[in-house]
Scaffold this motif. Sequence first.
Motif, PDB file in Angstrom:
ATOM      1  N   UNK A  68      38.317  39.946  33.235  1.00 65.65           N
ATOM      2  CA  UNK A  68      38.590  40.116  34.659  1.00 65.65           C
ATOM      3  C   UNK A  68      39.184  41.501  34.945  1.00 65.65           C
ATOM      4  N   UNK A  69      38.807  42.470  34.124  1.00 65.18           N
ATOM      5  CA  UNK A  69      39.280  43.845  34.275  1.00 65.18           C
ATOM      6  C   UNK A  69      38.080  44.789  34.250  1.00 65.18           C
ATOM      7  N   UNK A  70      38.043  45.687  35.231  1.00 65.64           N
ATOM      8  CA  UNK A  70      36.964  46.678  35.285  1.00 65.64           C
ATOM      9  C   UNK A  70      37.555  48.055  35.546  1.00 65.64           C
ATOM     10  N   UNK A  73      40.927  41.432  38.533  1.00 69.39           N
ATOM     11  CA  UNK A  73      40.515  40.267  39.306  1.00 69.39           C
ATOM     12  C   UNK A  73      39.047  40.258  39.661  1.00 69.39           C
ATOM     13  N   UNK A  74      38.245  41.105  38.995  1.00 65.77           N
ATOM     14  CA  UNK A  74      36.792  41.091  39.174  1.00 65.77           C
ATOM     15  C   UNK A  74      36.144  41.013  37.792  1.00 65.77           C
ATOM     16  N   UNK A  75      34.931  40.486  37.698  1.00 68.06           N
ATOM     17  CA  UNK A  75      34.268  40.424  36.392  1.00 68.06           C
ATOM     18  C   UNK A  75      34.033  41.827  35.825  1.00 68.06           C
ATOM     19  N   UNK A 125      28.868  39.137  36.525  1.00 71.51           N
ATOM     20  CA  UNK A 125      29.001  38.688  35.146  1.00 71.51           C
ATOM     21  C   UNK A 125      27.734  38.858  34.322  1.00 71.51           C
ATOM     22  N   UNK A 126      26.866  39.800  34.739  1.00 74.16           N
ATOM     23  CA  UNK A 126      25.619  39.943  33.977  1.00 74.16           C
ATOM     24  C   UNK A 126      25.056  41.357  33.901  1.00 74.16           C
ATOM     25  N   UNK A 127      25.563  42.303  34.687  1.00 71.24           N
ATOM     26  CA  UNK A 127      24.915  43.615  34.687  1.00 71.24           C
ATOM     27  C   UNK A 127      25.944  44.739  34.807  1.00 71.24           C
ATOM     28  N   UNK A 128      25.607  45.896  34.236  1.00 70.68           N
ATOM     29  CA  UNK A 128      26.437  47.082  34.387  1.00 70.68           C
ATOM     30  C   UNK A 128      26.316  47.596  35.818  1.00 70.68           C
ATOM     31  N   UNK A 129      27.409  48.100  36.355  1.00 73.79           N
ATOM     32  CA  UNK A 129      27.406  48.560  37.736  1.00 73.79           C
ATOM     33  C   UNK A 129      26.779  49.948  37.880  1.00 73.79           C
ATOM     34  N   UNK A 130      26.006  50.118  38.939  1.00 75.56           N
ATOM     35  CA  UNK A 130      25.497  51.432  39.330  1.00 75.56           C
ATOM     36  C   UNK A 130      26.486  52.129  40.247  1.00 75.56           C
ATOM     37  N   UNK A 142      30.861  43.925  48.656  1.00 82.96           N
ATOM     38  CA  UNK A 142      30.235  42.957  47.764  1.00 82.96           C
ATOM     39  C   UNK A 142      31.218  42.448  46.708  1.00 82.96           C
ATOM     40  N   UNK A 143      32.051  43.348  46.198  1.00 86.15           N
ATOM     41  CA  UNK A 143      33.005  42.965  45.154  1.00 86.15           C
ATOM     42  C   UNK A 143      34.147  42.127  45.717  1.00 86.15           C
TER      43      UNK A 143
END
Length: 225
Positions: free
Chosen positions: A39-41, A68-70, A75-80, A86-87
């Motif tokens: 839950x850390x980005x 507090x975010x995936x 939970x499935x893809x790297x962010x662009x 959205x988040x």
Amino acid sequence: MYDLPSEEVGESGLPDEFHPLQATLLRLTFQPFTYPSEQVFSGMDLNIYYDPNNTRRYKRPDWFGVVGVPKLYEEQDLRLSYVIWQEGVNPFIVVELLSPSTQKEDLGEIEAEPDEPPTKWQVYEEILQVPYYVVYDRQNSSFRTFHLQNQRYQELEILDNRLWLAELGVGLGVWQGSYQKVDRLWLRFYDASGNWIPTPEERERQRAERFRRLLLENGINPDEV
């Protein structure tokens, strides 16, 4: 090299060698103990889109951390990029590495014209309301931290080049050491005991050193294993 600027004031330019190394060290050591790792980005030089009514507006911090975010988008893809609407979670901490072309904007010393997008300072303070905003000056190896209080940034006192972030269970400080074979003062995170949080490479070296000591304590020559 030391007399010529890496970028001209007023020109966008490209980051020098220091920027990606320092941002990577922050990413590798950002391990809040009050949140599970999934839950850390943290983002490096990644666009933050903050206005759903004007998707051409964004800011690109040198580094930022979110809790507090995936770790992966949905939970499935790297962010662009990092899209606020959205988040649903704003960054908790942003770090800007001072450079000639952006220093005044980074420090909130200029304001945007009426027909221009808001400055970084305005976006972080007024729109995203990022709790902690940090600027690091590698020329004098010091950092300044601004904490959001009553919807306005107030500068915090930094003692011994360290700042504890109680909400995350980690601290941010200036460390003298070698990272990627470059020995200098770096900005990185430390734990509640005051120890610098190791990178995966450092953790592996520590593990190997512990194993070596264990062999020696048992009378075994590590070079023969």
